[in-house]
Design an enzyme around this catalytic site. Structure first.
Site, PDB file in Angstrom:
ATOM      1  N   ASP A 185      -8.991   0.236   1.761  1.00  0.00           N
ATOM      2  CA  ASP A 185      -8.053  -0.257   2.775  1.00  0.00           C
ATOM      3  C   ASP A 185      -8.582   0.181   4.147  1.00  0.00           C
ATOM      4  O   ASP A 185      -8.232   1.254   4.644  1.00  0.00           O
ATOM      5  CB  ASP A 185      -6.661   0.297   2.520  1.00  0.00           C
TER       6      ASP A 185
ATOM      7  N   ARG B 251       0.594  16.770  12.925  1.00  0.00           N
ATOM      8  CA  ARG B 251       1.750  17.636  13.187  1.00  0.00           C
ATOM      9  C   ARG B 251       1.372  19.082  12.907  1.00  0.00           C
ATOM     10  O   ARG B 251       1.930  19.734  12.012  1.00  0.00           O
ATOM     11  CB  ARG B 251       2.945  17.213  12.321  1.00  0.00           C
TER      12      ARG B 251
ATOM     13  N   GLU C  79     -10.305   3.894   3.465  1.00  0.00           N
ATOM     14  CA  GLU C  79      -9.381   4.592   2.589  1.00  0.00           C
ATOM     15  C   GLU C  79      -9.780   4.277   1.154  1.00  0.00           C
ATOM     16  O   GLU C  79      -9.704   3.119   0.724  1.00  0.00           O
ATOM     17  CB  GLU C  79      -7.929   4.193   2.860  1.00  0.00           C
TER      18      GLU C  79
ATOM     19  N   TYR D 145       1.231   5.750  -0.498  1.00  0.00           N
ATOM     20  CA  TYR D 145       0.810   6.984   0.178  1.00  0.00           C
ATOM     21  C   TYR D 145       1.050   8.116  -0.810  1.00  0.00           C
ATOM     22  O   TYR D 145       1.893   8.974  -0.600  1.00  0.00           O
ATOM     23  CB  TYR D 145       1.669   7.121   1.439  1.00  0.00           C
TER      24      TYR D 145
ATOM     25  N   GLN E  63      -3.853   1.942  15.046  1.00  0.00           N
ATOM     26  CA  GLN E  63      -2.694   2.357  14.270  1.00  0.00           C
ATOM     27  C   GLN E  63      -1.890   3.437  14.990  1.00  0.00           C
ATOM     28  O   GLN E  63      -0.662   3.413  14.997  1.00  0.00           O
ATOM     29  CB  GLN E  63      -3.142   2.875  12.902  1.00  0.00           C
TER      30      GLN E  63
ATOM     31  N   GLU F  71      -9.184   3.963  -2.454  1.00  0.00           N
ATOM     32  CA  GLU F  71      -7.953   3.785  -3.228  1.00  0.00           C
ATOM     33  C   GLU F  71      -8.243   3.106  -4.566  1.00  0.00           C
ATOM     34  O   GLU F  71      -9.346   2.625  -4.817  1.00  0.00           O
ATOM     35  CB  GLU F  71      -6.945   2.931  -2.449  1.00  0.00           C
TER      36      GLU F  71
ATOM     37  N   HIS G 120      -3.842  14.171   0.472  1.00  0.00           N
ATOM     38  CA  HIS G 120      -4.044  13.309   1.648  1.00  0.00           C
ATOM     39  C   HIS G 120      -2.871  13.433   2.619  1.00  0.00           C
ATOM     40  O   HIS G 120      -3.066  13.576   3.827  1.00  0.00           O
ATOM     41  CB  HIS G 120      -4.205  11.856   1.192  1.00  0.00           C
TER      42      HIS G 120
ATOM     43  N   TYR H  46       2.082   2.341  15.470  1.00  0.00           N
ATOM     44  CA  TYR H  46       2.832   2.516  14.215  1.00  0.00           C
ATOM     45  C   TYR H  46       4.219   3.127  14.378  1.00  0.00           C
ATOM     46  O   TYR H  46       5.027   3.076  13.447  1.00  0.00           O
ATOM     47  CB  TYR H  46       2.012   3.324  13.211  1.00  0.00           C
TER      48      TYR H  46
ATOM     49  N   GLU I  85      -9.881  12.453   7.385  1.00  0.00           N
ATOM     50  CA  GLU I  85      -9.819  13.795   6.810  1.00  0.00           C
ATOM     51  C   GLU I  85     -11.184  14.479   6.812  1.00  0.00           C
ATOM     52  O   GLU I  85     -11.285  15.673   7.120  1.00  0.00           O
ATOM     53  CB  GLU I  85      -9.303  13.710   5.380  1.00  0.00           C
TER      54      GLU I  85
ATOM     55  N   THR J 147      -4.630   6.428  -0.130  1.00  0.00           N
ATOM     56  CA  THR J 147      -5.880   7.176  -0.099  1.00  0.00           C
ATOM     57  C   THR J 147      -5.883   8.275  -1.154  1.00  0.00           C
ATOM     58  O   THR J 147      -4.929   9.036  -1.288  1.00  0.00           O
ATOM     59  CB  THR J 147      -6.085   7.812   1.283  1.00  0.00           C
TER      60      THR J 147
ATOM     61  N   ASP K  90       0.845  -1.186   0.000  1.00  0.00           N
ATOM     62  CA  ASP K  90       0.000   0.000   0.000  1.00  0.00           C
ATOM     63  C   ASP K  90       0.880   1.235   0.000  1.00  0.00           C
ATOM     64  O   ASP K  90       1.834   1.326   0.782  1.00  0.00           O
ATOM     65  CB  ASP K  90      -0.919   0.007   1.225  1.00  0.00           C
TER      66      ASP K  90
ATOM     67  N   ARG L 201      -7.931   3.559  13.115  1.00  0.00           N
ATOM     68  CA  ARG L 201      -7.033   4.680  13.370  1.00  0.00           C
ATOM     69  C   ARG L 201      -6.495   4.689  14.802  1.00  0.00           C
ATOM     70  O   ARG L 201      -5.346   5.097  15.024  1.00  0.00           O
ATOM     71  CB  ARG L 201      -7.765   5.996  13.095  1.00  0.00           C
TER      72      ARG L 201
ATOM     73  N   LYS M 223      -4.228  -2.061  10.106  1.00  0.00           N
ATOM     74  CA  LYS M 223      -4.527  -2.160   8.681  1.00  0.00           C
ATOM     75  C   LYS M 223      -4.771  -3.590   8.207  1.00  0.00           C
ATOM     76  O   LYS M 223      -5.421  -3.801   7.183  1.00  0.00           O
ATOM     77  CB  LYS M 223      -3.339  -1.609   7.883  1.00  0.00           C
TER      78      LYS M 223
ATOM     79  N   THR N  14      -8.867  -5.695   3.648  1.00  0.00           N
ATOM     80  CA  THR N  14      -8.745  -4.796   2.501  1.00  0.00           C
ATOM     81  C   THR N  14      -9.719  -5.307   1.451  1.00  0.00           C
ATOM     82  O   THR N  14      -9.616  -6.457   1.028  1.00  0.00           O
ATOM     83  CB  THR N  14      -7.316  -4.790   1.934  1.00  0.00           C
TER      84      THR N  14
END
Length: 405
Positions: A223, A132, A189, A118, A230, A191, A123, A234, A352, A338, A116, A227, A243, A247
């Site tokens: 996917d 952040r 997600e 990114y 994760q 995708e 996204h 992670y 999001e 995503t 997978d 959250r 995850k 899927t």
């Protein structure tokens, strides 16, 4: 309406012809090709018409066709187009068409490896701003390589399979210690998945120009993501149990040859790329695809992610995935990551859409921040086709069901 009289404008007309695997109450699994609201038994049709590719199509999986290579893919597609459009062929194969509601659709190929990526800048920036807020949205490597991780091929499931809410460890900043229980931040997600046909040799990278020699086609992919699980697990190695529980992929694989009209240039490159990823040179074909996606929860559309905005292309992802010498296998599946556009109604995840639960999503049947048990998520998409037609991608549907407590 006779099966061959597909209504004008149908996204699954003869210009599309995606592949899947189906069975009926009286016959085992075999390769099927969708035409309108019917499925053609491709192996039986090939046998009746004396096709040299009958053995590839009379199989319980797409694997042999995937491995056969680009020449076979093109030949079979030309033959199928003739079979469903030429009256003399139609007379022979009419009995091999089955109404969609009368068949059961299966996972169309055996998934070898699952990766997978990114690849959406929108996204990645959204996620960076969520987690952040006082730092840089993108990590320093993001514009230099397609970030990805290895997933779990054994939990790739076909559209229509229920998704059991996963349990795991989670810890919020307010918790003194982690707790165990069902995920309370279950997400999606939206995708696109790319399906590898022809394998490659160990130690030999696949270049940008060889993408279409190895990748057979694409499908929609969800996917599913826990959250909260994760977020706790992670660091430092990345996604794992958050995850790996499920899927979902479409039952229909759209061959790349059906998407010629949808090809376009990706977004402008803002950083100089290393040669193996550089798609700005004239000899590299445009690697983007204009796919118009839709996300619905319980039948209510919540987002329209545009795949045309994806920064990293599927060809670049394949090149990066193999640049270290990693080999490809028939049935390898890799997800785009995503898909999110620049506006709030084009985001491909609830993370999001609700800004990690801060903003409530209003649905006709109630409010949501993340998914509740019983929710049904549907991904759908179409692409521009020849003469203004639309090429439909098979839906991906999944219903959330409670897990063991």
């Amino acid at each position: 309406m006779p099966p061959f009289d597909v209504p004008e404008g149908d996204p699954f007309g003869p210009h599309n012809l995606p592949y899947g695997v189906f069975s009926t109450p009286s016959s085992p699994r075999t390769v099927g090709v969708r035409l309108g609201d019917h499925v053609l038994d491709a192996g039986a049709a090939a046998g009746a018409l004396g096709s040299p590719y009958a053995d590839l199509l009379a199989r319980p999986t797409l694997g042999p066709l995937l491995a056969a290579g680009r020449t076979a893919w093109s030949d079979v597609r030309r033959a199928l187009t003739a079979w469903v459009t030429v009256p003399a062929h139609q007379e022979v194969i009419a009995d091999f068409l089955h109404p969609l509601p009368s068949v059961e659709l299966h996972l169309p190929f055996e998934v070898a490896d699952y990766v997978d990526f990114y690849a959406s800048e929108n996204h990645a920036r959204n996620v960076g701003q969520i987690f952040r807020p006082d730092g840089e949205a993108l990590t320093p490597n993001w514009k230099h390589l397609p970030i990805g991780y290895h997933g779990r091929s054994g939990t790739v499931v076909v559209s229509g399979t229920d998704v059991v809410r996963p349990s795991g460890q989670r810890k919020t900043p307010a918790d003194a210690a982690p707790v165990f229980g069902p995920s309370v931040k279950l997400d999606i997600e939206a995708e696109v998945g790319f399906v590898v046909g022809v394998p490659s040799a160990l130690g030999r990278p696949v270049g940008l120009g060889d993408f279409r020699e190895h990748v057979f086609g694409l499908c929609l992919l969800n996917d599913w993501s826990a959250r909260d699980v994760q977020a706790w697990e992670y660091v430092p190695l990345g996604p794992f149990l958050g995850k790996s529980f499920a899927t979902s992929v479409s039952a229909w694989i759209t061959p790349l040859d059906a998407l010629e009209e949808a090809r376009l240039a990706p977004p402008e490159r803002t950083h100089e790329l290393l040669p193996y990823l550089d798609d700005t040179v004239p000899e590299v074909e445009p690697g983007g695809y204009d796919l118009r996606m839709s996300v619905a929860i319980n039948g209510h559309e919540v987002s329209r992610p545009p795949f045309a905005t994806m920064y990293w292309t599927a060809a670049q992802q394949l090149a990066h995935m193999t640049v270290n010498g990693a080999s490809l296998r028939t049935g390898d599946l890799y997800g785009s990551g995503t898909v999110s556009g620049p506006t709030a109604d084009e985001r491909g995840s609830l993370l999001e859409l609700t800004w990690n639960g801060r903003d409530v999503l209003e649905l006709p049947d109630g409010k949501r921040t993340f998914l509740e048990d019983g929710d049904v998520v549907t991904l759908s998409a179409w692409a521009p086709g020849p003469g203004g037609a639309r090429v439909g991608l098979g839906d991906v549907v999944g219903r959330v069901v409670p897990g063991d407590r």
